[in-house]
Every structure is written in structure tokens, then in C-alpha cells.
Design an enzyme around this catalytic site. Sequence first.
Site, short mmCIF file in Angstrom:
data_model
loop_
_atom_site.label_atom_id
_atom_site.label_comp_id
_atom_site.label_asym_id
_atom_site.label_seq_id
_atom_site.Cartn_x
_atom_site.Cartn_y
_atom_site.Cartn_z
CG HIS A 133 -54.59 27.79 -136.10
ND1 HIS A 133 -55.79 27.11 -135.20
CD2 HIS A 133 -53.85 27.27 -135.15
CE1 HIS A 133 -55.60 26.65 -134.37
NE2 HIS A 133 -54.44 27.18 -134.48
CG ASP A 210 -56.05 33.59 -136.90
OD1 ASP A 210 -55.87 34.06 -136.11
OD2 ASP A 210 -55.67 32.48 -137.37
CD GLN A 213 -49.43 31.88 -132.63
OE1 GLN A 213 -48.41 32.68 -132.64
NE2 GLN A 213 -49.91 30.77 -132.25
CE LYS A 236 -52.92 31.33 -130.34
NZ LYS A 236 -52.18 29.75 -129.84
CB CYS A 374 -54.22 23.16 -135.25
SG CYS A 374 -54.49 22.97 -133.58
N1 C6P Z 1 -52.37 28.26 -132.07
C1 C6P Z 1 -50.55 27.03 -131.69
O1 C6P Z 1 -49.68 25.78 -131.31
P1 C6P Z 1 -56.42 30.07 -129.76
O2 C6P Z 1 -56.88 28.48 -129.81
O3 C6P Z 1 -59.04 31.00 -130.21
O4 C6P Z 1 -56.63 30.76 -128.69
O5 C6P Z 1 -56.21 30.29 -131.14
C2 C6P Z 1 -56.53 29.28 -131.96
C3 C6P Z 1 -55.57 30.26 -133.32
C4 C6P Z 1 -55.78 30.48 -134.18
N2 C6P Z 1 -55.12 31.23 -135.02
C5 C6P Z 1 -53.72 30.98 -134.75
C6 C6P Z 1 -52.36 32.07 -136.20
C7 C6P Z 1 -53.67 30.39 -134.54
O6 C6P Z 1 -51.53 30.07 -134.09
C8 C6P Z 1 -53.96 29.41 -133.14
C9 C6P Z 1 -53.48 28.83 -131.72
C10 C6P Z 1 -51.57 26.89 -131.49
O7 C6P Z 1 -50.03 27.18 -132.63
C11 C6P Z 1 -52.18 26.22 -130.90
S1 C6P Z 1 -53.04 24.75 -131.92
#
Ligand code: C6P
Length: 417
Positions: A133, A210, A213, A236, A374
Site C-alpha cells: 500500500h 503493516d 489488513q 478496519k 492506493c
Molecule cells: N487501505 C483500502 O481500501 P489508514 O488509512 O492509515 O487507516 O490505512 C492505510 C493502509 C495501510 N496499509 C494497508 C495494507 C492498507 O490496506 C491501508 C488502507 C484502504 O485498501 C484504504 S486505501
Amino acid sequence: MAEAAQSISTEKVDFDKIRKDFPVLQQQVKGHPLVYFDNAASSQIPSQVADRIDNYHRNEHSNVHRGIHTLSQKATDSYEATRKKVRDFINAGDKDEIIFTTGTTDSINLVANSFCECYVEQGDEILISEIEHHANIVPWQMAAEKHDAKLRVIPVNDDGEIIWDEYLDLLNENTAILAIGHVSNALGTVHPVKKMIEAAHQRHIPVLIDGAQAVPHSAVDVQDLDADFYAFSAHKMCGPTGFGILYGKKKYLDEMPPYRGGGDMIDKVSFEETTYNITPHKFEAGTPPIAAGIGLGAAIDYLSDIGMKNIALYEQELLEYATDELLNIDGLRIIGTAKDKASVLSFVFDDIHATDIGTILDQQGIAIRTGHHCAQPTMRRFDIPATARASISFYNNKKDIDRLVAGIKEAKTFFVD
Ligand code: C6P
């Protein structure tokens, strides 16, 4: 993830009853009952979590830390209770290894700034994978530029899996840190992070995971993984937006400088010199999102009651069912076919744009996400501009999947047949 699902049975968990905890799912969209498959972007919030946040706002609201009055102490206790709940949820060794942030993005930026300040030198290498991401790419690019270091990228095969030998070849004495997603948000690949950490540690290379997910869909044990840093977001995992976690080993956190300056993160301040609070507070400047923190605590209670292993097993069942059903649709290609996958289904048609599929599905009350998620380098790797992505949660069911499949067939009829 598959491992977490093995020894447990979904029979004792009534997922139909659990679905009723989510009032948002009871509504109609465009004249149809809502089917929500945008869980990787943000999951829904059960009444138990919404009520807890509401109760804080109505009856407990006050600023946390350093308050002598009762309400402030109550708010502090509720807020700090989340630190212990997170520690237990991910099996961290010590609650002081849990840093409150505003989300995964913020957690990774903290490490990219603060860790790199003391551990990255000119000529060092920062290692990431090809399917990260943007939140696990851009902060490292910025850090690499600042410290005159190099960003190196582990390639993936056509299924979206790390190419192991290439990974090992990239580990070397200049590698300052490996930063890798546990689960790809665009493909669903579950990286073999435990094995990857072991290989990195053999070469004394620290690892950030990270986990945005992974934590919502499986039982994560940071000590078992031996992760040095682990990042995730509350929104999430049935919690509110604006809150997240950075787990970090104390041996690193104690050495790392603060990331932001301000109230709460200090020990003593004078115009000549400021000394800092201890870990984790030295990384938590300013008034935090208190309600969101308390909300994450409630979300952890909620998920723990169901059991993360039960959730993992049930979602795997739905993933297998959805994969088989989608593959029956003529012309549909699944992007991301790793052996170990979490509940993300990205797909394309050669002759229909992902946005068009998303639009037609929305007309039928079915929410999916379309675009690059993203993860532009991931799209480039598979030579596509975008995918349509259905991401599954434990409050989905097979009827939802049947509606999705029927909706996609209707989109196909509209645009192609
Ligand atoms: N992915 C998706 O629709 P934040 O925005 O900080 O809570 O998370 C960012 C982020 C970082 N790593 C991974 C693997 C992610 O999936 C995400 C967020 C969302 O897939 C928004 S683009």
C-alpha cells in the site's frame, strides 16, 4: 491465516445473529437491501462499539492524563484500558510497547521518521515488497531521500507471492529495515511474514509489519512473529476512524527520538532544554482522539468475544465460495491468486472498466471498491489500471456473495453481451 483457521469450528458461532449487531446493514440502498463488500477500506461498526462511544460522549467526556478531577480520571482509565486490551489482543509483552497513533499510515510514518533518524545512514537500504500500500512505500521513499539511503523492492510472481530467493538475495549488510505488509489490500496475498522475519533477523535486520489488513481477519501474535514493529488501524476492525496502533519492541522505542513535539510527550520544558516523557508517551503529543481510543477498546472486546480464529475460519469459507462463484463468470479474471489469501477478491474484465462494474453494482445496493486501492505499483506489476475489489468480513454471508455474482452478471450483460 489458514493456520489460525485449522483447529476451530464455526458451528458454535452464530454469524447470522452477529450480523444483527450492525444496524447499518439493515438499510436499503437504491431500493435494495445493502450488501457491503468494502470492508478492506473500512469495516462497519457494531451497536456495542457505537454505544460505548456514545456513552463516553454523553457521560464521561473529559481530557485525559494529568487531571485531578473524577471525570478526567475516569476518561483516562477508560482510554488507558485500551492499551492493555491491545497488548492482550496482539500478545505484546508489555503495554508500554503499544503506541496510540491516528492509524496505520501514521504508525508507519512514525517509524520511517524516528527509527530512520537513529538507525539509517548514507548508503543503507530500506526493503519493501512490490505489492505494498502507498502508506508502506511513500514514508520510506521520503526517509530514503532524507538519509541518502536506497529503497529496494522484493518482486512478486504472477500469483502475487513474494519470490523467496529474490527476497533472500536482497537481504544484505546494508539493509537497515524490512517493511512488509502482512496482507496485501489489493490482492489478498498473505505474506509468509514469520518466515521472512526469521530470515531478516538471522542477518540482524529489524522488521516492520503493516498489519492493516491482517489484524481484522486473523489472530495476530507479535511475539510469536517476533515482529519489531507492527502497525494497524481501528477503523478496519469494527472501531472508529482516526485511531491506530504502533506496536514496537521497547529496545527500539527507548532509543528512538520523539516524532512530534507538544503536550504530554514531555518530562520537563524550559527555553534552554526539554526532556521527554518515557515510552510510549514520548510519541503521543497533544490531546488524543479519546472517544476513538475507547471505541477501539470496545471493538477489541467485541471481536474477542467472537474469537479471531472463528472469524478467520468463517471468512476463509466465504472466500472459497466467492472465488468459485466468481470464476464461473465468463471473462472474469481474479488478480491475486496466492496460495495463502485473506478475504480480498480483486477482479477485472478485459472489456469492462472496473468503475463501470462498481457503478452498476451500486445501482443494486452492492458496495465494492474500484480503482488502484492506493497500490499503484501493484497495478503496474499486473499491467492493469484498476481492479474491482470485493472485500469480505465476518458479517457477510453466502447470500451476499450470490447477490454480488448476480450483479456482476448484470453488469456484463449491460456492457458486453
Ligand atoms: N487501505 C483500502 O481500501 P489508514 O488509512 O492509515 O487507516 O490505512 C492505510 C493502509 C495501510 N496499509 C494497508 C495494507 C492498507 O490496506 C491501508 C488502507 C484502504 O485498501 C484504504 S486505501
